[in-house]
Every structure is written in C-alpha cells, then in structure tokens.
Write a protein that holds these residues in place. Structure first.
Motif: not given
Length: 547
Positions: A148-150, A166-169, A174-176, A199-200
């Motif tokens: 994650s970044q801001s 953010s991106l997660s797996t 996963g998704g973002g 987000g997806d």
C-alpha cells in the motif's frame, strides 16, 4: 567575534570592548608584523561592537546572522525599523516559506507486508514424509503479500488531496484498490473529508468523515460509507468518542454498524517510560478482551519491550517482543505470537522513515516449545550479529563522512580563527601585567589551559587527543581574580578556535588561587566560574574543585 558577545548585556558589552581594545590596540606594538595582526583584530572588535551596540543592527544579526548585515540596502526589510518590527517581518517571511514548503511536500507513506509460511520446519509428522520426493528439505513459501502507498498534495493552506492505493494477494488470489480523498480544515477545531474509491474485489466506494473538537479535552470522529458490489449496496457507519481522562490517559468509545458491527471501549495511558492499553469489544463476529503493556528504556536507541494478551471467541493469543532504533531513521522490531488455535508466529517489522516493512512468519499450527524457543532466540542472535558486523561499522563510517563534510564546509572559517588565535604574541604584554597584578594579591593565575578533545577512557587509548594551548588567551580574560565564561561554545572566545570540528570538546584548566593549585574540567558549552565561592570566611575552603 560577534557570537562571543551576542548574548551579553550593554554593560558587559562595553566592559569587554574596552578590555579587547586595550589588548589589541596597534599602537602598543612596534614590530610591523605584530602591528598588522593587531590592526586586523582591532578592526574585528570594533565591527562587532558597532553591530551589537546598535539595537537595529543587533536585532538583524540575532535573526539573520552576519549575512543579513552584508546585504546591500538590506532588501529583506528596512533597516530603520524597530527590533520588534524586524522580528515580525521575519516571522511573516518564515510563514510564507513554510507555506511554499508545504505546497511542495507530498508526505509519502507506504507499507509492504510479506507473509511467509514456514510450518514445514516444525509440522512434519506424516510417516511417509521421508518417502516423498524432496521430503528431506523443509518447504518454506510466501503465501500472501500486501503493498500500500499514499501521498498527500496540499492544494491550499486548508485543502489537501490524498491519493492511496493497495495490492494484495493470498494463495494465488488477489486484487487491488485505489482511493482519492479530499480533506478540508474547516476551523481550528475540526476538519472534514470526502473519499472516493474503486477496486476489483469490493467495487466502488463513497465515504465521508468528520473530526471535531467539542471541548479542549473531548473530541469526536464520525465516518459513513457506501460500498457498491455485485451483492448490492453495503452501508457502514463508525463513530468514535474520545476524552482526555488526565494528562497521560485517553478513553475511547467506538460504535460500528455495517458488515462487522461492534462496540469497543478502550483506555490508553502513555507516559515517558511506558504505554498501557486495555480494550473490550462486543461484536459480530469478533468479541474479545485485550490488555498490552510497553516499557520504554531511556537510552539513545529508544529500546522498547512489550507484551500483550488477547482472548475472545476466536481463542487466546499471547504476544511479546521488542523494538530498537538501529539508525537515525530506522526502527527494527520483532514480536512472538503464541495462541490457540493460531499456533506460533514470528512477526518482524522495520520502520524506515515513513515506510513500513512487515514480515509475519507462521511457524506452526500447534503449541510447540521448540517453535517458541527458536522464535525468541533466533531474532536476538541474528540482531546481535547484524549489529556487530553491519550496523555499527556502517554508523561509524557515516559519522566519519558527516564529520568530513562538516570540516570541509567550515575549513575557511576555522583557518581564519586559527590565524587569529595564533597571534598570542599580541597578548603577552597584557598577560604579563595581569599576572603581576594577580601575584601581588595572591589572586587567580592560569598555569596551563588546554581546549579540545581529551582521551581519558582506556578503551579509547588508540584515539589521538586534539587539543590546543589556550593558557595566554584565558589569562587575558581574568579580571579581579575571577574568570567567568557564559553558557556558549568556547571556540568563539578570543584566542580560541575549534581543533576538532564536530567532536566533543572540553576545557581543562590548571590554575593557582591564594597559593593553592586547582584543576577544573568544563564541557564546551557549560558555564564556568573560577573560583567558585562556597562561603565568605576566606582561605582555601572557599573553593570548590570542579571536576
């Protein structure tokens, strides 16, 4: 020369000016070289007195330094303004510079989390395991990751845009998400925020958040949102009430309604040496009670040890760990988590400025003493090895590099001060008269004086002492059998210079007072008074030996 008397009163300034004029007056020297050196120092003394005796010029110097006096026409502000007006103008310019700096600042924040599954190191109980291909080597894999970044972009002094993603797996799925928030400071008591997201995995998001100080000791935060998905619209509301119970204690009451409804109350006490938290939550599906304590050591590395216990419908978890500052901007921490039915995990966290790197390592699903032992001892041994082999050598090299840069930047100024200090022959006649006068009344005589870096610790014998002899200039500062130095660096005194830029310095003086020898060791910025009077009954008992 200016910095020596910049904190002196007008009476002290006049007295010092007369003494230095008598000391450096060119007419007192017949030798052409000594006369030339005396003229240079005499002009410096006169220049310093002109600046510090004029209220306007002194105010300019106090705020801007010598460079402010050198500006032709003084474009920054008018010279004829009063000191108060000059300071007010300077503060206005500072505010404008801060606003420009604020507009350029993005304040990036980020988190990288890498989950590691290492259960194969301990959970190997199948009888046919050894018969499997590769069964002799434990299998360790990364099973989840989150990034994650801001960043913040100030639009005006009151409005800020915040962009985050953010991106997660996890186990191959996963998704973002990406979010944009607009925050406005409505007053000194509060602010409001509107958030849009997409987000997806969860679909579009619309939310609002407000913060308000109701009283100086009480504030409230309210947040509501609408999550759009294939299952429909999911509303959510969160409210937090907080109150200062005393100087170091806060009480919180949180109510959440939506996908995971709950009520939570907590008490947080934060002092200079400790941090304590107690929380109780009733909710669906999570209901628990939690208590944590953290002790803060008062050392340079800001070491902290912590422990917590959390129990609820999901089971019980016990955690303990520590964190320590390993460099100017980095903090390293490790936490061992032991729970039922979660098993044993090791969590390693590195904070580097505004970035966080998190590595949760799952060791076993069971309560195995061996897993707890290795999770506790392993990080400690690893840290000690890294500290000795990498961190300390790096910090020493960084310190030497910073010192070298500091020496290079101040080389010309040090060379000038050294040239002035080496003109001790100009003081010889004055020193002779001062010593004769002090001897006649059994007063204060400086026998030897050194200034710089002293090596007294046996473990640092390999280091070289860096000191200069300041006996003559220090004797010139003796007046009426007294030597008084104010709380400022001694490298600015007449006849002194900095022999070891960026390093710790001291002044060591061997002196005679009323026929008795004494010794004093004073820090670079510590005030010094010789002799220090303890009573008024006379004799050697009046002196306190300062060590």
């Amino acid at each position: 020369m200016l910095c020596v008397f910049s904190i002196a009163t007008q009476d002290e300034l006049k007295a010092a000016y007369r003494r230095l004029c008598m000391l450096y007056h060119p007419d007192k020297h017949r030798d052409p070289e000594l006369k030339r050196q005396a003229e240079q120092l005499f002009n410096l003394v006169h220049e310093a007195y002109e600046v510090l005796s004029d209220p306007q010029a002194r105010a300019i110097y106090d705020i801007y330094g010598k460079r402010g006096l050198d500006v032709d026409g003084w474009e920054v502000v008018e010279r004829k303004r009063t000191p108060a007006e000059i300071r007010e103008e300077y503060e206005r310019l500072q505010r404008e510079r801060e606003e420009r700096r604020l507009q350029q600042r993005t304040n990036p924040k980020g988190t990288i989390s890498v989950g590691i599954d290492a259960t194969d190191l301990f959970d190997r109980y199948e009888e046919d395991y050894e018969d499997m291909v590769g069964g002799g080597v434990p299998h360790v894999e990364i099973n989840k990751m989150h990034i994650s970044q801001s960043i913040e972009a100030p639009l005006t002094t009151k409005d800020t845009a915040i962009l985050s993603g953010s991106l997660s797996t996890h186990n191959g799925n996963g998704g973002g998400t990406i979010n944009l928030a607009l925050r406005r400071v409505t007053s000194a008591k509060g602010w409001g925020e509107i958030e849009l997201g997409a987000g997806d995995t969860h679909g579009p998001l619309f939310g609002m958040k407000i913060f308000r100080n109701l009283t100086p000791r009480f504030f409230v935060t309210a947040q509501c949102g609408l999550q759009f998905s294939s299952r429909g619209v999911r509303p959510g509301v969160t409210t937090v009430l907080a109150r200062h119970l005393d100087k170091n204690t806060m009480g919180y009451l949180q109510w959440r309604w939506g996908i995971q409804s709950s009520m939570n109350t907590s008490i947080v006490r934060d002092t200079k040496s400790s941090h304590f938290t107690f929380a109780v939550q009733l909710g669906i599906p999570h209901t628990f009670m939690m208590m944590s304590y953290q002790y803060k050591f008062q050392d340079e590395d800001q070491t902290k040890i912590k422990g917590s216990v959390k129990s609820g419908f999901f089971g019980t978890v016990l955690e303990y760990g520590a964190e320590r500052k390993i460099s100017r901007h980095s903090v390293l921490g490790a936490t061992v988590s032991v729970g039922v039915p979660q098993g044993v995990s090791l969590k390693i966290k590195l904070n580097r400025a505004s970035q966080t790197y998190f590595f949760p390592i799952h060791l076993t699903d069971q309560l195995l003493p061996s897993a707890v032992f290795y999770a506790t001892v392993g990080p400690l041994v690893f840290y000690l090895a890294i500290q000795q082999l990498i961190i300390r050598p790096y910090l020493r090299a960084q310190k030497e590099q910073d010192l070298e840069k500091q020496r290079e930047s101040s080389a010309s100024d040090i060379a000038r001060k050294k040239q002035e200090a080496e003109s001790v022959l100009l003081m010889q006649e004055s020193v002779r008269r001062i010593i004769e006068a002090e001897e006649s009344r059994m007063g204060l005589i400086i026998l030897n004086a050194w200034y710089g870096k002293f090596v007294t610790d046996n473990s640092r014998r390999h280091e070289r002492a860096k000191v200069i002899d300041v006996t003559v200039p220090l004797q010139c500062l003796v007046k009426d059998s007294k030597l008084i130095l104010t709380e400022a660096t001694k490298s600015g005194l007449p006849g002194f210079y900095d022999p070891c830029v960026g390093e710790e310095k001291s002044l060591k003086v061997l002196y005679q007072f009323r026929g008795v020898m004494h010794q004093v060791l004073s820090g670079d910025t510590e005030p010094l008074r010789i002799p220090k009077q303890l009573s008024m009954d006379g004799g050697c008992g009046l002196l306190e030996i300062l060590m």
